[in-house]
Design a protein around this motif. Sequence first.
Motif, PDB file in Angstrom:
ATOM      1  N   SER A 404       0.799  -1.225   0.000  1.00  0.00           N
ATOM      2  CA  SER A 404       0.000   0.000   0.000  1.00  0.00           C
ATOM      3  C   SER A 404       0.831   1.274   0.000  1.00  0.00           C
ATOM      4  CB  SER A 404      -0.948   0.005   1.199  1.00  0.00           C
ATOM      5  OG  SER A 404      -0.218  -0.100   2.412  1.00  0.00           O
ATOM      6  N   GLY A 405       2.070   1.202   0.468  1.00  0.00           N
ATOM      7  CA  GLY A 405       2.894   2.406   0.495  1.00  0.00           C
ATOM      8  C   GLY A 405       3.692   2.632  -0.766  1.00  0.00           C
ATOM      9  N   ALA A 406       3.541   1.747  -1.743  1.00  0.00           N
ATOM     10  CA  ALA A 406       4.331   1.860  -2.973  1.00  0.00           C
ATOM     11  C   ALA A 406       3.888   3.059  -3.798  1.00  0.00           C
ATOM     12  CB  ALA A 406       4.205   0.585  -3.801  1.00  0.00           C
ATOM     13  N   ALA A 407       4.828   3.613  -4.532  1.00  0.00           N
ATOM     14  CA  ALA A 407       4.534   4.760  -5.395  1.00  0.00           C
ATOM     15  C   ALA A 407       3.546   4.366  -6.483  1.00  0.00           C
ATOM     16  CB  ALA A 407       5.823   5.273  -6.029  1.00  0.00           C
ATOM     17  N   PRO A 408       2.719   5.302  -6.933  1.00  0.00           N
ATOM     18  CA  PRO A 408       1.793   5.020  -8.033  1.00  0.00           C
ATOM     19  C   PRO A 408       2.533   4.962  -9.367  1.00  0.00           C
ATOM     20  CG  PRO A 408       1.674   7.325  -7.442  1.00  0.00           C
ATOM     21  CD  PRO A 408       2.595   6.682  -6.431  1.00  0.00           C
ATOM     22  N   PHE A 409       1.816   4.602 -10.392  1.00  0.00           N
ATOM     23  CA  PHE A 409       2.311   4.660 -11.772  1.00  0.00           C
ATOM     24  C   PHE A 409       2.157   6.106 -12.225  1.00  0.00           C
ATOM     25  CE2 PHE A 409       0.848   3.828 -16.379  1.00  0.00           C
ATOM     26  CZ  PHE A 409       2.135   3.980 -16.881  1.00  0.00           C
ATOM     27  N   ALA A 410       3.283   6.819 -12.356  1.00  0.00           N
ATOM     28  CA  ALA A 410       3.254   8.254 -12.655  1.00  0.00           C
ATOM     29  C   ALA A 410       3.918   8.522 -13.995  1.00  0.00           C
ATOM     30  CB  ALA A 410       3.963   9.041 -11.555  1.00  0.00           C
ATOM     31  N   ILE A 411       3.156   9.090 -14.932  1.00  0.00           N
ATOM     32  CA  ILE A 411       3.707   9.363 -16.261  1.00  0.00           C
ATOM     33  C   ILE A 411       4.065  10.830 -16.405  1.00  0.00           C
ATOM     34  CG2 ILE A 411       2.362   7.479 -17.258  1.00  0.00           C
ATOM     35  CD1 ILE A 411       0.628   9.662 -18.647  1.00  0.00           C
ATOM     36  N   ASN A 412       4.954  11.084 -17.368  1.00  0.00           N
ATOM     37  CA  ASN A 412       5.361  12.452 -17.667  1.00  0.00           C
ATOM     38  C   ASN A 412       5.125  12.709 -19.154  1.00  0.00           C
ATOM     39  OD1 ASN A 412       6.347  15.005 -17.150  1.00  0.00           O
ATOM     40  ND2 ASN A 412       8.486  14.404 -17.079  1.00  0.00           N
ATOM     41  N   ASP A 413       6.139  13.045 -19.915  1.00  0.00           N
ATOM     42  CA  ASP A 413       5.955  13.504 -21.290  1.00  0.00           C
ATOM     43  C   ASP A 413       5.386  12.442 -22.227  1.00  0.00           C
ATOM     44  OD1 ASP A 413       6.950  15.905 -20.522  1.00  0.00           O
ATOM     45  OD2 ASP A 413       8.858  15.740 -21.575  1.00  0.00           O
ATOM     46  N   VAL A 414       4.449  12.889 -23.093  1.00  0.00           N
ATOM     47  CA  VAL A 414       3.974  12.079 -24.221  1.00  0.00           C
ATOM     48  C   VAL A 414       4.289  12.887 -25.481  1.00  0.00           C
ATOM     49  CG1 VAL A 414       2.007  10.881 -25.255  1.00  0.00           C
ATOM     50  CG2 VAL A 414       2.257  10.938 -22.775  1.00  0.00           C
ATOM     51  N   SER A 415       3.312  13.589 -26.063  1.00  0.00           N
ATOM     52  CA  SER A 415       3.561  14.405 -27.258  1.00  0.00           C
ATOM     53  C   SER A 415       2.853  15.746 -27.133  1.00  0.00           C
ATOM     54  CB  SER A 415       3.072  13.684 -28.527  1.00  0.00           C
ATOM     55  OG  SER A 415       3.825  12.517 -28.771  1.00  0.00           O
ATOM     56  N   ARG A 416       3.182  16.658 -28.033  1.00  0.00           N
ATOM     57  CA  ARG A 416       2.605  18.001 -28.015  1.00  0.00           C
ATOM     58  C   ARG A 416       1.212  18.003 -28.656  1.00  0.00           C
ATOM     59  NH1 ARG A 416       7.307  22.210 -29.651  1.00  0.00           N
ATOM     60  NH2 ARG A 416       6.105  23.605 -28.323  1.00  0.00           N
ATOM     61  N   PRO A 417       0.461  19.114 -28.540  1.00  0.00           N
ATOM     62  CA  PRO A 417      -0.942  19.126 -28.985  1.00  0.00           C
ATOM     63  C   PRO A 417      -1.173  18.690 -30.425  1.00  0.00           C
ATOM     64  CG  PRO A 417      -0.514  21.048 -27.641  1.00  0.00           C
ATOM     65  CD  PRO A 417       0.807  20.365 -27.827  1.00  0.00           C
ATOM     66  N   HIS A 418      -0.252  19.018 -31.330  1.00  0.00           N
ATOM     67  CA  HIS A 418      -0.385  18.604 -32.727  1.00  0.00           C
ATOM     68  C   HIS A 418       0.710  17.619 -33.114  1.00  0.00           C
ATOM     69  CE1 HIS A 418      -2.673  22.592 -33.792  1.00  0.00           C
ATOM     70  NE2 HIS A 418      -3.317  21.833 -32.925  1.00  0.00           N
ATOM     71  N   GLY A 419       1.314  16.972 -32.120  1.00  0.00           N
ATOM     72  CA  GLY A 419       2.413  16.068 -32.411  1.00  0.00           C
ATOM     73  C   GLY A 419       3.598  16.845 -32.955  1.00  0.00           C
ATOM     74  N   GLY A 420       4.479  16.152 -33.651  1.00  0.00           N
ATOM     75  CA  GLY A 420       5.596  16.821 -34.301  1.00  0.00           C
ATOM     76  C   GLY A 420       6.737  17.152 -33.363  1.00  0.00           C
ATOM     77  N   ASP A 421       7.642  17.968 -33.874  1.00  0.00           N
ATOM     78  CA  ASP A 421       8.909  18.241 -33.204  1.00  0.00           C
ATOM     79  C   ASP A 421       8.706  18.786 -31.798  1.00  0.00           C
ATOM     80  OD1 ASP A 421      11.748  18.476 -33.082  1.00  0.00           O
ATOM     81  OD2 ASP A 421      11.527  20.630 -33.388  1.00  0.00           O
ATOM     82  N   THR A 422       9.504  18.284 -30.882  1.00  0.00           N
ATOM     83  CA  THR A 422       9.506  18.781 -29.517  1.00  0.00           C
ATOM     84  C   THR A 422      10.935  19.051 -29.098  1.00  0.00           C
ATOM     85  OG1 THR A 422       9.179  18.161 -27.199  1.00  0.00           O
ATOM     86  CG2 THR A 422       9.342  16.365 -28.784  1.00  0.00           C
ATOM     87  N   PRO A 423      11.205  20.211 -28.495  1.00  0.00           N
ATOM     88  CA  PRO A 423      12.573  20.504 -28.068  1.00  0.00           C
ATOM     89  C   PRO A 423      13.030  19.629 -26.915  1.00  0.00           C
ATOM     90  CG  PRO A 423      11.062  22.180 -27.253  1.00  0.00           C
ATOM     91  CD  PRO A 423      10.277  21.311 -28.194  1.00  0.00           C
ATOM     92  N   ASP A 424      12.088  18.939 -26.270  1.00  0.00           N
ATOM     93  CA  ASP A 424      12.432  18.161 -25.082  1.00  0.00           C
ATOM     94  C   ASP A 424      12.998  16.789 -25.399  1.00  0.00           C
ATOM     95  OD1 ASP A 424      11.246  20.327 -23.975  1.00  0.00           O
ATOM     96  OD2 ASP A 424       9.816  19.240 -22.736  1.00  0.00           O
TER      97      ASP A 424
END
Length: 509
Positions: A404-424
């Motif tokens: 019960s004390g384990a961290a959740p499944f936490a996501i970060n970056d996927v893609s930008r609103p129209h997809g395509g190039d991302t500086p990240d």
Amino acid sequence: MVLLDELVDKYAAKDLGSLFNEVGIKSDKIPPGNRQHLKEVTLGQWLLESGRATSELSVKHLNFAGLKWREPEMNGFATAINIKVPSEPQAVDFCKFASVDDFIKGYWRFLTRSPYQGLEEHTDTPEIFVKFLKSQGYAGDPNYVSKVMGLLSEAQQLLASARGVAIPLFSPKLQVTRAPNEVETGQNFRVEGVASPEDKGRILSIKIDNRFPADGVPISEDGKWLFDFVFHTAGDRTMQISVGSQTVEIKIKAVEETPTPLGSIVINLTKPVGFGVVNNNLGQVKAVKERLRNLGYDWVGNPNTVTIDTGTVKAIKLFQSIIAGRSTLAGDGRIDVGGVTHRWLQAANAPRWLTMPPSDSTIGFVNYELEQTNDNHDFGTHWLADTILAIARDYQASYRNANSGAAPFAINDVSRPHGGDTPDHAGHETGLMCDVLLPRNDGQSGGINYWDSPYDQKATRALLKSIRKQKLVRAVFFNDPKLMGEGLCVHAAGHQHHIHFEINPPVRA
């Protein structure tokens, strides 16, 4: 190297969040998960600027970053010293620091100056941060970014050693990093991998079903390789990929091409639609635009005209790149009659473009990216959204319910609103990739490397198993040597502080 050791030891012990607040940087605008790589990349800067703490400026004046004197910002943090250095034609006022601690504080104070306003918005990756500094005039060397990035691994090693952690060196060998599990006959797909640096320039041999040779593939200078392929016969297929004495085998299920079923969406075309072609049939162009708009590509343009504008072409290119399983945009922006894009537009499971799911505590899921108001990598395909939720449910059921004390499944970056190039990122352009924050022993997520003491390896193992269970997952990158040895992930540069996974398109339905 005593001076360098002191710099590394003191910096390793610093809490950047507290330091930011002390000098006037908006710490609440910098995600905690970004602070460790900021520490690593800035140490890389200091290694470069000071010649690893051997320059006169660093030895005599404890200025490891080549900071010039600036008033009023540096008042109270340093004093001015007029000296001649090799990089300047005449003597210049530089900052002189009373201690290593004062330098560390003074460096970040220097970055509160007006040229660096908005720095907090440019901290998602080490490269983004250094590119921002250079763009604002921090350094004139055109190769400054690549030089700093070339020292990042050394900086990571030094900071880890200061905490008593040894980072094992990774020796690449022949391996597949991306490949589909299932494809449709006639569908082009891509296989990617890496080889040992000693094998660069050599040719991989490829054999299909242990019988049919395919064209050889060169290994590039950085050890990476890739090739595209098409199966024309259904069945359980195998590929043997070899160089020298090394061979890897992958299994791919090829299924018969799906005919268009009765009652499905039908888009009748007699001419292509899209980039470089003229189709004045409003009904045909409207059908394409409306279908894309209904799938979530709402920048496709006015459906009531035959005009093919930039938005239309970009939407088609993104759609094409998704159905091809690419990580970057690669479509031609044109829908040919009866072609792959045309068939996928009519598919029942055509990729919808949408915002990724919100956090849901009932299944132990946190969408950290969606909660960041200063970032917009919140979008992707419904295939990825469904996979994310399936991972969360499996991880919750298989591990968190009993821990019960384990961290959740936490996501970060996927893609930008129209997809395509991302500086990240190099990738993350097509809504098929997702970054995951590392579970911590305190039940939180992110802000650590796998070698840091708060890292929860047991929870990470369970999470990787849940990711691996998903049918569409094709690649999982994470650099924990033990978990790599268990076959749960593969190595990729820069993935010591987060997990990256990718999916392939499903078979067209």
